[in-house]
Design a protein around this motif. Structure first.
Motif, PDB file in Angstrom:
ATOM      1  N   MET B   1      28.966   3.473 -18.712  1.00  0.00           N
ATOM      2  CA  MET B   1      28.878   4.952 -18.937  1.00  0.00           C
ATOM      3  C   MET B   1      27.944   5.477 -18.095  1.00  0.00           C
ATOM      4  O   MET B   1      26.739   4.995 -18.036  1.00  0.00           O
ATOM      5  CB  MET B   1      28.388   4.908 -20.474  1.00  0.00           C
ATOM      6  CG  MET B   1      29.309   4.490 -21.587  1.00  0.00           C
ATOM      7  SD  MET B   1      28.620   5.216 -23.092  1.00  0.00           S
ATOM      8  CE  MET B   1      27.377   4.587 -23.310  1.00  0.00           C
ATOM      9  N   ASP B  14       0.454  15.007 -21.949  1.00  0.00           N
ATOM     10  CA  ASP B  14      -0.533  14.296 -22.932  1.00  0.00           C
ATOM     11  C   ASP B  14      -1.725  14.664 -22.740  1.00  0.00           C
ATOM     12  O   ASP B  14      -2.689  14.095 -22.059  1.00  0.00           O
ATOM     13  CB  ASP B  14      -0.401  12.781 -22.232  1.00  0.00           C
ATOM     14  CG  ASP B  14      -0.715  11.639 -23.067  1.00  0.00           C
ATOM     15  OD1 ASP B  14      -0.406  11.961 -24.350  1.00  0.00           O
ATOM     16  OD2 ASP B  14      -1.139  10.663 -22.700  1.00  0.00           O
ATOM     17  N   GLY B  15      -2.066  15.771 -23.312  1.00  0.00           N
ATOM     18  CA  GLY B  15      -3.493  16.277 -23.415  1.00  0.00           C
ATOM     19  C   GLY B  15      -3.738  17.100 -22.066  1.00  0.00           C
ATOM     20  O   GLY B  15      -3.702  16.844 -21.023  1.00  0.00           O
ATOM     21  N   SER B 232      -9.727  17.419 -43.221  1.00  0.00           N
ATOM     22  CA  SER B 232      -8.675  16.820 -42.136  1.00  0.00           C
ATOM     23  C   SER B 232      -7.878  15.716 -42.311  1.00  0.00           C
ATOM     24  O   SER B 232      -6.965  15.245 -42.062  1.00  0.00           O
ATOM     25  CB  SER B 232      -9.773  16.303 -40.883  1.00  0.00           C
ATOM     26  OG  SER B 232     -10.554  17.486 -40.668  1.00  0.00           O
ATOM     27  N   VAL B 233      -8.411  14.666 -43.158  1.00  0.00           N
ATOM     28  CA  VAL B 233      -7.905  13.302 -43.655  1.00  0.00           C
ATOM     29  C   VAL B 233      -6.578  13.919 -44.374  1.00  0.00           C
ATOM     30  O   VAL B 233      -5.505  13.312 -43.994  1.00  0.00           O
ATOM     31  CB  VAL B 233      -8.691  12.509 -44.162  1.00  0.00           C
ATOM     32  CG1 VAL B 233      -8.009  11.299 -44.754  1.00  0.00           C
ATOM     33  CG2 VAL B 233      -9.795  11.927 -43.657  1.00  0.00           C
ATOM     34  N   GLU B 236      -4.139  15.104 -42.144  1.00  0.00           N
ATOM     35  CA  GLU B 236      -3.175  14.324 -41.480  1.00  0.00           C
ATOM     36  C   GLU B 236      -2.167  13.403 -41.916  1.00  0.00           C
ATOM     37  O   GLU B 236      -0.973  13.195 -41.632  1.00  0.00           O
ATOM     38  CB  GLU B 236      -4.102  13.403 -40.491  1.00  0.00           C
ATOM     39  CG  GLU B 236      -4.867  13.891 -39.540  1.00  0.00           C
ATOM     40  CD  GLU B 236      -3.953  13.709 -38.342  1.00  0.00           C
ATOM     41  OE1 GLU B 236      -3.017  12.838 -38.220  1.00  0.00           O
ATOM     42  OE2 GLU B 236      -4.057  14.440 -37.211  1.00  0.00           O
ATOM     43  N   SER B 237      -2.677  12.835 -43.144  1.00  0.00           N
ATOM     44  CA  SER B 237      -1.925  11.823 -43.885  1.00  0.00           C
ATOM     45  C   SER B 237      -2.606  11.675 -45.425  1.00  0.00           C
ATOM     46  O   SER B 237      -3.470  11.100 -45.550  1.00  0.00           O
ATOM     47  CB  SER B 237      -1.828  10.544 -43.148  1.00  0.00           C
ATOM     48  OG  SER B 237      -1.522   9.602 -44.167  1.00  0.00           O
ATOM     49  N   ASN B 239      -1.309   9.772 -47.595  1.00  0.00           N
ATOM     50  CA  ASN B 239      -1.193   8.369 -47.717  1.00  0.00           C
ATOM     51  C   ASN B 239      -2.654   7.708 -47.547  1.00  0.00           C
ATOM     52  O   ASN B 239      -3.325   6.922 -48.095  1.00  0.00           O
ATOM     53  CB  ASN B 239      -0.186   7.711 -47.065  1.00  0.00           C
ATOM     54  CG  ASN B 239       0.767   6.912 -47.959  1.00  0.00           C
ATOM     55  OD1 ASN B 239       0.420   6.808 -49.020  1.00  0.00           O
ATOM     56  ND2 ASN B 239       1.874   6.473 -47.507  1.00  0.00           N
ATOM     57  N   THR B 240      -3.034   7.998 -46.215  1.00  0.00           N
ATOM     58  CA  THR B 240      -4.411   7.586 -45.748  1.00  0.00           C
ATOM     59  C   THR B 240      -5.605   8.150 -46.757  1.00  0.00           C
ATOM     60  O   THR B 240      -6.222   7.429 -47.063  1.00  0.00           O
ATOM     61  CB  THR B 240      -4.607   7.995 -44.358  1.00  0.00           C
ATOM     62  OG1 THR B 240      -3.304   7.617 -43.540  1.00  0.00           O
ATOM     63  CG2 THR B 240      -5.691   7.432 -43.501  1.00  0.00           C
ATOM     64  N   ARG B 242      -5.461   8.540 -49.825  1.00  0.00           N
ATOM     65  CA  ARG B 242      -5.264   7.854 -50.920  1.00  0.00           C
ATOM     66  C   ARG B 242      -6.044   6.436 -50.657  1.00  0.00           C
ATOM     67  O   ARG B 242      -6.778   6.086 -51.628  1.00  0.00           O
ATOM     68  CB  ARG B 242      -4.022   7.640 -51.552  1.00  0.00           C
ATOM     69  CG  ARG B 242      -3.475   8.995 -52.210  1.00  0.00           C
ATOM     70  CD  ARG B 242      -2.139   8.753 -52.951  1.00  0.00           C
ATOM     71  NE  ARG B 242      -1.169   7.858 -52.567  1.00  0.00           N
ATOM     72  CZ  ARG B 242      -1.223   6.634 -53.086  1.00  0.00           C
ATOM     73  NH1 ARG B 242      -1.336   6.471 -54.563  1.00  0.00           N
ATOM     74  NH2 ARG B 242      -0.046   5.825 -52.541  1.00  0.00           N
ATOM     75  N   TYR B 243      -5.567   5.878 -49.582  1.00  0.00           N
ATOM     76  CA  TYR B 243      -5.997   4.662 -49.227  1.00  0.00           C
ATOM     77  C   TYR B 243      -7.561   4.770 -49.403  1.00  0.00           C
ATOM     78  O   TYR B 243      -8.336   3.708 -49.380  1.00  0.00           O
ATOM     79  CB  TYR B 243      -5.312   4.294 -47.889  1.00  0.00           C
ATOM     80  CG  TYR B 243      -5.969   2.950 -47.327  1.00  0.00           C
ATOM     81  CD1 TYR B 243      -5.888   2.119 -47.486  1.00  0.00           C
ATOM     82  CD2 TYR B 243      -7.032   3.223 -46.056  1.00  0.00           C
ATOM     83  CE1 TYR B 243      -6.311   0.837 -46.937  1.00  0.00           C
ATOM     84  CE2 TYR B 243      -7.546   2.468 -45.438  1.00  0.00           C
ATOM     85  CZ  TYR B 243      -7.316   1.197 -45.979  1.00  0.00           C
ATOM     86  OH  TYR B 243      -7.867   0.085 -45.104  1.00  0.00           O
ATOM     87  N   ALA B 244      -8.211   5.926 -48.671  1.00  0.00           N
ATOM     88  CA  ALA B 244      -9.717   5.747 -48.431  1.00  0.00           C
ATOM     89  C   ALA B 244     -10.156   6.374 -49.792  1.00  0.00           C
ATOM     90  O   ALA B 244     -11.498   6.276 -49.725  1.00  0.00           O
ATOM     91  CB  ALA B 244      -9.768   6.944 -47.354  1.00  0.00           C
TER      92      ALA B 244
END
Lengths: 515, 368
Positions: B1, B14-15, B232-233, B236-237, B239-240, B242-244
């Motif tokens: 192919m 990349d920044g 900020s957390v 971003e997420s 889930n994070t 909640r985890y924190a």
């Protein structure tokens, strides 16, 4: 001879980057049979089937359908050859009805003749014993209904060869029985079926033949009638590999967590963890083995306060041994657990989506669990800054600076940052899920070393893992989960790979009776 | 192919060094001026330099004009600052328009009902509090529904705007002065009760001071406080978060209260400090324009100052060239559009790099 085979796959190889997912794999499917494709996680079952259904294209090897060599470059090609696949994650549009989902993507004008579709769907249902309401919206359907719809969809499109990817993972035992019944009906009608699974009892119950893969290699195939659970396990897990992981004898292990009747149901009411009771000791590493999705995630998240539980569940934390005071963790939030002084470290499976904030710097991530400390409304950066530097130095984290977003770090370095942070909180309980998944050998050994250090410090370590060799050489005891139930707890020093593999895939009879 | 390399290849950068990013933005601004010049000349045969000079004249030509530009920019900036915490949390608050109007209505109510009985200082104090509360209320309602039932905040905040607009229409009809004019007129025109006092003889200095203080405060809040970190957390997420151990619901509601309150404050400034009247055009679409301000600045409140100024400058300049050169309103809108198009478009080139297919490295591309 060749015409007896619906499918023959010869010398199929597929690599992703430097990972070989399939290495010269061989598979044959006879007409009108049910073939089980058996193997551990990551043994290449799904990859192989994705090549048959046109999602991936093999690097090398030949595929024969009905004795003729074919090129399957897209799912369209696969359907043209009568091959249909039902994926583990359903590919349905929630807001459309069953009939609309079936019709979706098929050639034809802009107008859908709903009546004709519905009539044909009913005809398929009657023929094989399915139960599908063509006018029901997908969002109103249970998981089992969605799966049935997926199967009907492939049949509607004229599939003669069906591939089912772990179809029973989401089903209750009753629903599984129903699925097996229609599978037998389809086979008797001349369809050829491949079922991907790692549950031995299902292999034995449903299939005519079984093909076994291990770590991307073809191991063999045999008639199910001649196979038993033991022989299949041996082929599936293979011989033991010596890894030379250090393992000290636990010093004065004291009971630190008492887990009792821990039961978790998901949003759809399916039981994910079924009255699990076990003790976790300080100064030991408790391994948790099991096929993926057998309740490991729920177990850890329930302890961490992230997962709702069914009433009657209990996890008692005893910081000073079995006679000391106890703290009930169930019913608490991660925050209240931390505020009660329970130093519970958790390295979750989803490192960047749960354990860390992907877009934040190393320093920002260090603050995640301790930013709340102190009365000031301002965040304190001095300590996290020092902590980040210390972790980078001590664990050899490769990063341009401690002000780099963790998203830009490689997988191994991400994990070092996460584990480093969790250990820096000087935990009394350390839970880790698939802590070495995707890591290179050196980083993996760094993680084992860190876990062993914690064990020596008297931390109760829980290690959820998938590699049996590692589990057997790192852990003091291994709890084996099977379908959300605790099947057995074995001694890590004396258990064999075959024994654990068997316990992972075959629920003990006396436990099944209660289901 | 065989696989053909596409003619254009777009890759994520990349920044980029901050000064190179600003260089790209500057280049975009220059390019925008050139294209606008071409447009102006080809259509009107006017000298583009003269037109640009007129724009400058319109925005900053006299001290009075400069102050009006500053007044309008500060209101726009205030709304942008209000949106920043919500957007940082990835909560798409497009309801600033309504939040501003509610703050404005609350202020107008204080000025109208208490204008005869209370001194200006008290009127301003009460007006400030009720406008903050009204804006916060308009921000919290969608947040509550999101926290409780996971409703879509974009639709919800958008629809709250229409409720605010209708409510404003109702109040305007109620407070109509004189009767039959279908407008509130200038509130307390004789007494100037509840109007922002002039500072050092500058009528709008207080507006600018308040807004700059809020902008600096918001910058510090987002960057240095625990609550800012939580925003900020969560952005971003979840889930994070909640985890924190962060309560996502609490952060959601608290942040939208702050976001709405600052937008409500903009309404307070717009009524007590600028127009001294209330109508549906008190917000005048600035609740939406502020979204551009907040996003172009990447929620950095200091950069927002520049962008708010630029947008108001364009608007004032456009009005000036329309009247000075007898151009149609639309002509000036086109110039405004071209400049915004280039500036917003430049963000693409800051995020991504574009490579064209070259024959030289064609062989190096590995088949995939």
């Amino acid at each position: 001879m060749a015409e007896d085979f619906a499918v023959r796959m010869v010398d199929i190889t597929k690599t992703f980057g430097h990972v070989t997912a399939n290495n010269k794999v061989y598979l044959e499917l006879k007409k009108g049979e049910i073939l089980s494709l058996l193997g551990e996680n990551g043994s290449g079952k799904t990859t192989l089937m994705n090549m048959l259904s046109g999602i991936y294209f093999p690097d090398s090897g030949q595929i024969y359908v009905d004795g003729k060599e074919v090129v399957i470059a897209s799912p369209h090609d696969a359907y043209a050859l009568g091959i249909g696949m039902v994926h583990q994650h359903f590919k349905l549009v929630d807001v459309l009805t069953a009939a609309e989902n079936i019709e979706l993507g098929l050639p034809g004008g802009p107008v859908v003749d709903r009546k004709a579709v519905a009539a044909k769907v009913r005809q398929i249902c009657e023929r094989y014993g399915f139960d599908v309401d063509p006018d029901k919206k997908v969002y109103d359907m249970s998981v089992s209904e969605k799966q049935t719809l997926e199967i009907v969809k492939t049949l509607y499109r004229g599939a003669n060869i069906l591939i089912l990817d772990e179809p029973t993972a989401v089903l209750t035992p009753q629903e599984t029985e129903k699925l097996f019944a229609v599978m037998r009906n389809m086979r008797d009608d001349g369809k050829s079926i491949i079922i991907i699974t790692h549950k031995l009892n299902e292999v034995l119950a449903i299939s005519d033949r079984v093909t076994i893969l291990r770590k991307g290699e073809y191991i063999g195939d045999m008639e199910t009638a001649k196979a038993d659970a033991r022989s299949l396990t041996d082929m599936m897990v293979g011989r033991t590999v010596t890894l030379n992981i250090r393992r000290d004898t636990p010093i004065d292990p004291q009971r630190r967590l008492e887990i009792r009747n821990l039961t978790v149901k998901d949003a759809e009411g399916v039981t994910r963890l079924d009255s699990v009771s076990l003790d976790v000791y300080a100064g030991e590493i408790l391994g948790v083995a099991g096929i993926s999705g057998c309740g490991q995630k729920e177990l850890l998240e329930a302890i961490a306060g992230l997962q709702g539980t069914v009433s009657g569940s209990s996890v008692k934390y005893r910081p000073t041994g079995p006679e000391g005071p106890a703290e009930e963790l169930i019913g608490q939030t991660p925050r209240s657990i931390a505020e009660k002084g329970v130093r519970l470290a958790f390295v979750p499976e989803d490192r960047l989506g749960m354990g860390l904030v992907a877009g934040m710097t190393l320093v920002g991530n260090m603050m995640l669990k301790e930013y709340r400390s102190g009365k000031s409304p301002l965040v304190e950066r001095r300590h996290p800054h020092d902590m980040a530097q210390k972790i980078v130095r001590e664990l050899d984290v490769v990063t341009p600076s401690i002000d780099t977003p963790v998203r830009k770090l490689s997988g191994g370095n991400v994990q070092k940052v996460l584990v480093g942070r969790e250990i820096a909180m000087e935990p009394t309980v350390l839970m880790s899920a698939y802590a070495v998944r995707g890591l290179d050998i050196n980083t993996s050994y760094t993680i084992y070393r860190l876990l062993n250090e914690q064990k020596r410090r008297g931390v109760a370590v829980i290690y959820v893992g998938e590699d049996l060799d590692v589990l057997l050489q790192l852990c003091d005891r291994i709890a084996v989960l099977c379908g959300g139930r605790l099947n057995a707890i074995v001694d890590g020093r004396t258990a064999t790979k075959e024994e654990v593999g068997y316990l992972m895939t075959y629920l003990k009879k006396d436990r099944e009776a209660g289901a | 192919m065989t696989k053909h390399e596409p003619f254009i290849h777009i890759a994520r950068r990349d920044g980029l060094a901050w000064w190179r990013a600003w260089l790209i933005r500057l280049a975009a601004a220059v390019l925008a001026l050139l294209v606008s010049a071409l447009f102006i000349y080809s259509l009107t045969k006017l000298n583009p330099v003269k037109v640009y000079a007129a724009m400058w004249e319109g925005a900053f030509g006299t001290p009075r004009r400069a102050w009006i530009t500053a007044r309008d920019a500060s209101i726009l900036l205030c709304i942008g600052v209000g949106l920043a915490p919500a957007f940082m949390m990835r909560f798409w608050n497009v309801g600033a328009e309504g939040q501003v109007l509610m703050g404005g209505c609350a202020t107008a109510a204080v000025l109208i009902y208490c204008g005869r009985s209370l001194p200006t200082a008290a009127l301003l104090g009460i007006g400030l509090v009720v406008s903050l509360a009204a804006g916060a209320l308009w921000g919290v309602v969608p947040a509550l529904f999101k926290a409780k039932w996971n409703t879509n905040e974009t639709l919800f905040t958008l629809m709250m705007n229409y409720i605010a607009i209708q409510l404003t229409c109702f109040l305007v009809a109620k407070w109509e002065n004189p009767k039959g004019s279908n407008s509130v007129g200038i509130i307390n025109q004789q007494t100037q009760a509840g109007w922002f006092p002039a500072i050092a003889g500058k009528q709008y200095l207080l507006n600018v001071i308040i807004v700059l203080a809020v902008a600096v405060g918001m910058y510090l809040y987002l960057k240095y406080t625990k609550q800012g970190y939580e925003i900020s957390v969560v952005g971003e997420s979840e889930n994070t978060a909640r985890y924190a151990g962060i309560s996502v619901r609490r952060v959601l509601i608290r942040t939208m209260a702050i976001s709405g309150a600052v937008c409500g404050l903009s309404g307070f400034i717009a009524v007590a400090g600028a127009s001294h009247t209330i109508s549906t055009s008190t917000a005048g679409g600035r609740g939406f324009t502020a979204i551009i301000v907040a996003w172009m600045a990447k929620f950095n409140t200091f950069v927002m100052i520049l962008i708010a100024l630029l947008l108001v400058f364009l608007e004032k300049g456009a009005i000036q060239i329309a009247s000075q050169f007898h151009l149609n309103d639309y002509a000036s809108n086109v110039v405004e559009g071209i400049i915004l198009f280039f500036l917003l478009g430049s963000e693409f080139f800051i995020q991504y790099t574009v490579r064209f297919r070259s024959h030289k490295n064609k062989k190096e591309v590995a088949p995939s």
